[in-house]
Design a protein around this motif. Sequence first.
Motif, PDB file in Angstrom:
ATOM      1  N   LEU A   4       0.827  -1.209   0.000  1.00 43.75           N
ATOM      2  CA  LEU A   4       0.000   0.000   0.000  1.00 43.75           C
ATOM      3  C   LEU A   4       0.860   1.257   0.000  1.00 43.75           C
ATOM      4  N   GLU A   5       1.941   1.228   0.750  1.00 46.53           N
ATOM      5  CA  GLU A   5       2.851   2.374   0.771  1.00 46.53           C
ATOM      6  C   GLU A   5       3.494   2.584  -0.595  1.00 46.53           C
ATOM      7  N   GLU A   9       2.891   5.836  -2.993  1.00 44.42           N
ATOM      8  CA  GLU A   9       3.984   6.611  -3.588  1.00 44.42           C
ATOM      9  C   GLU A   9       3.825   6.687  -5.114  1.00 44.42           C
ATOM     10  N   PHE A  10       3.534   5.553  -5.741  1.00 44.61           N
ATOM     11  CA  PHE A  10       3.389   5.500  -7.189  1.00 44.61           C
ATOM     12  C   PHE A  10       2.261   6.413  -7.675  1.00 44.61           C
ATOM     13  N   SER A  12       1.104   8.967  -6.054  1.00 47.05           N
ATOM     14  CA  SER A  12       1.292  10.306  -5.464  1.00 47.05           C
ATOM     15  C   SER A  12       0.039  10.783  -4.735  1.00 47.05           C
ATOM     16  N   THR A  13      -0.590   9.871  -3.982  1.00 46.88           N
ATOM     17  CA  THR A  13      -1.803  10.234  -3.247  1.00 46.88           C
ATOM     18  C   THR A  13      -1.501  10.846  -1.887  1.00 46.88           C
ATOM     19  N   ASN A  14      -0.279  10.666  -1.410  1.00 44.27           N
ATOM     20  CA  ASN A  14       0.158  11.264  -0.147  1.00 44.27           C
ATOM     21  C   ASN A  14      -0.759  10.942   1.026  1.00 44.27           C
ATOM     22  N   LEU A  15      -1.229   9.701   1.086  1.00 38.96           N
ATOM     23  CA  LEU A  15      -2.068   9.294   2.203  1.00 38.96           C
ATOM     24  C   LEU A  15      -1.224   9.162   3.460  1.00 38.96           C
ATOM     25  N   SER A  16      -1.814   9.516   4.590  1.00 37.63           N
ATOM     26  CA  SER A  16      -1.123   9.377   5.869  1.00 37.63           C
ATOM     27  C   SER A  16      -1.099   7.906   6.271  1.00 37.63           C
ATOM     28  N   GLN A  17      -0.314   7.579   7.273  1.00 35.73           N
ATOM     29  CA  GLN A  17      -0.254   6.203   7.774  1.00 35.73           C
ATOM     30  C   GLN A  17      -1.632   5.766   8.259  1.00 35.73           C
TER      31      GLN A  17
END
Length: 86
Positions: A4-5, A9-10, A12-17
Amino acid sequence: MAKLEKLNEFLSTNLSQKQLLYVAKYTEFNEMAGRDSLVGPKTEDNPQYSQEVVRQEGCFFRKGEVGNWKEKLTLDQVHKIDKWKK
């Protein structure tokens, strides 16, 4: 979580943990199977459901077991998928 991380990154959604943990929980097989009824009735006129799958499995989702496809697909279907993948 590592996958998921990497996807985060791929894309570029910049989701938090915390958001990634929510995605992980939301996409667990049992969670998705539990929302099966949210798609609507399992009737012939509902395009959301494969009626063949509903008749054979009782719901949209099958078992969620790795390799279970080997028990379900015919040799011809496996060859068609292999051909499509190439």
